[in-house]
Design a protein around this motif. Structure first.
Motif, PDB file in Angstrom:
ATOM      1  N   ALA A 116       0.891  -1.198   0.007  1.00 48.91           N
ATOM      2  CA  ALA A 116       0.175   0.095   0.136  1.00 48.91           C
ATOM      3  C   ALA A 116       0.727   1.235   0.057  1.00 48.91           C
ATOM      4  N   ALA A 117       1.883   1.354  -1.069  1.00 44.66           N
ATOM      5  CA  ALA A 117       2.667   2.433  -1.047  1.00 44.66           C
ATOM      6  C   ALA A 117       2.045   3.775  -1.371  1.00 44.66           C
ATOM      7  N   SER A 118       1.195   3.854  -1.958  1.00 42.45           N
ATOM      8  CA  SER A 118       0.124   5.206  -2.339  1.00 42.45           C
ATOM      9  C   SER A 118      -0.346   5.605  -1.000  1.00 42.45           C
ATOM     10  N   ALA A 119      -0.919   4.756  -0.194  1.00 35.63           N
ATOM     11  CA  ALA A 119      -1.486   5.150   1.009  1.00 35.63           C
ATOM     12  C   ALA A 119      -0.593   6.005   1.844  1.00 35.63           C
ATOM     13  N   PHE A 120       0.816   5.469   1.824  1.00 39.84           N
ATOM     14  CA  PHE A 120       1.848   5.703   2.843  1.00 39.84           C
ATOM     15  C   PHE A 120       2.105   7.204   2.314  1.00 39.84           C
ATOM     16  N   ARG A 121       2.188   7.557   0.842  1.00 39.67           N
ATOM     17  CA  ARG A 121       2.285   8.826   0.466  1.00 39.67           C
ATOM     18  C   ARG A 121       1.141   9.808   0.495  1.00 39.67           C
ATOM     19  N   GLY A 138      -2.154  -6.219  -9.518  1.00 40.49           N
ATOM     20  CA  GLY A 138      -3.246  -6.615 -10.021  1.00 40.49           C
ATOM     21  C   GLY A 138      -4.566  -6.009  -9.123  1.00 40.49           C
ATOM     22  N   SER A 139      -4.540  -5.097  -8.544  1.00 40.20           N
ATOM     23  CA  SER A 139      -5.533  -4.462  -7.773  1.00 40.20           C
ATOM     24  C   SER A 139      -5.409  -2.697  -7.808  1.00 40.20           C
ATOM     25  N   PRO A 140      -6.477  -2.086  -7.540  1.00 40.27           N
ATOM     26  CA  PRO A 140      -6.386  -0.742  -7.681  1.00 40.27           C
ATOM     27  C   PRO A 140      -5.404  -0.460  -6.410  1.00 40.27           C
ATOM     28  N   PRO A 141      -4.779   0.620  -6.426  1.00 42.30           N
ATOM     29  CA  PRO A 141      -3.996   1.161  -5.362  1.00 42.30           C
ATOM     30  C   PRO A 141      -4.947   1.577  -4.150  1.00 42.30           C
TER      31      PRO A 141
END
Length: 295
Positions: free
Chosen positions: A130-135, A177-180
């Motif tokens: 979940a890198a996008s969530a951390f950003r 394979g999943s939306p961020p």
């Protein structure tokens, strides 16, 4: 669904999961009795020496009336945050250690009720998936710290944990394979204005599910959300058997009584919709993945 006999881990269990070096906890209301007995103790036992507890100014004042702790300022820092027109309502926990970082975002306050007694939801995120969530979390902290009208007693934690979150994201990745998974916050722009653009890449939104113990007396927020997302169905969870804070009987919705569990409503001049009252289960079904979390 998860097996009925499989207990979900408590927040205190996650804190005990591994030794942490840095911890940031944000909340609206606060119980120092709960925090010091259930969260602070395992953090200290694991060797965590950098602990920041950030609460809304009203929750901060109430917590000091509950318990005047000598440990504040010694073993952890308690920081009030005051907004000119609103409250600091984020419930997040950021834990950093040698074995990696963990971010929890949910609905429960840092109290006995919020972490155990009430029906609450928390999402546990790691930068490896979940890198996008951390950003997004780093952006949230920086947005709070940069708004001149938000009063923060001490702000060095903002830059510190924003940097940790962004560094963890840079070394991580989103799930293949999943939306961020994204975090959405209203510090600079209302969430309701952000959702249409954030959801656009996934195609037309057909259904909205609302889970909340509180609603406007006329349901305006839910109505506006349904109109902005152009959904065909809006489902509102009933949080207590036989009663609901949502105004199912409000004439402004044009709700026709069809049964005790189903209501039809007209949200626009020509858009029919349905409000269905159903008990909410806070456990995520296996394989089901949402693309948005709200702070």
């Amino acid at each position: 669904m998860n097996d009925k006999n499989e207990a979900e881990p408590a927040i205190s269990d996650i804190v005990r999961m591994r030794p942490w070096k840095h911890a940031l906890l944000t909340t609206y209301t606060l119980s120092l009795s709960y925090f010091e007995s259930e969260i602070l103790r395992p953090l200290l036992r694991g060797g965590c020496s950098d602990i920041w507890l950030v609460a809304d100014a009203e929750g901060y004042r109430s917590s000091l009336l509950e318990r005047r702790s000598m440990r504040v300022g010694q073993e952890y820092r308690l920081i009030p945050v005051a907004l000119p027109d609103g409250v600091f309502h984020a419930k997040c926990i950021y834990l950093a250690g040698d074995e990696g970082d963990l971010l929890l975002v949910g609905s429960g306050n840092l109290t006995f009720g919020g972490h155990g007694k009430n029906a609450e939801v928390f999402e546990a995120l790691s930068p490896g998936s979940a890198a996008s969530a951390f950003r997004d979390f780093a952006d949230f902290l920086e947005a709070v710290g940069s708004r001149p009208d938000i009063r923060i007693a001490r702000s060095e934690w903002v830059e510190d944990f924003a940097g940790r979150s962004r560094a963890a994201a840079d070394q991580g990745a989103d799930q293949d394979g999943s939306p961020p998974l994204r975090l959405v916050h209203p510090v600079n722009e209302p969430v309701i204005d952000q959702l249409p653009g954030l959801l656009a890449p996934y195609g037309a939104c057909t259904e909205a599910v609302i889970m909340s113990p509180y609603h406007d007396h006329d349901g305006l927020a839910v109505r506006t959300l349904a109109e902005r997302l152009k959904v065909s169905w809006t489902r509102v969870a009933v949080t207590k058997a036989g009663a609901s804070p949502f105004p199912f009987a409000c004439r402004a919705w044009g709700i026709a009584r069809t049964s005790s569990r189903k209501r039809s409503a007209r949200l626009g001049s020509d858009r029919p919709a349905c409000l269905r009252a159903a008990r909410a289960n806070a456990i995520r079904p296996k394989g089901e993945r949402d693309c948005l979390c709200q702070l």
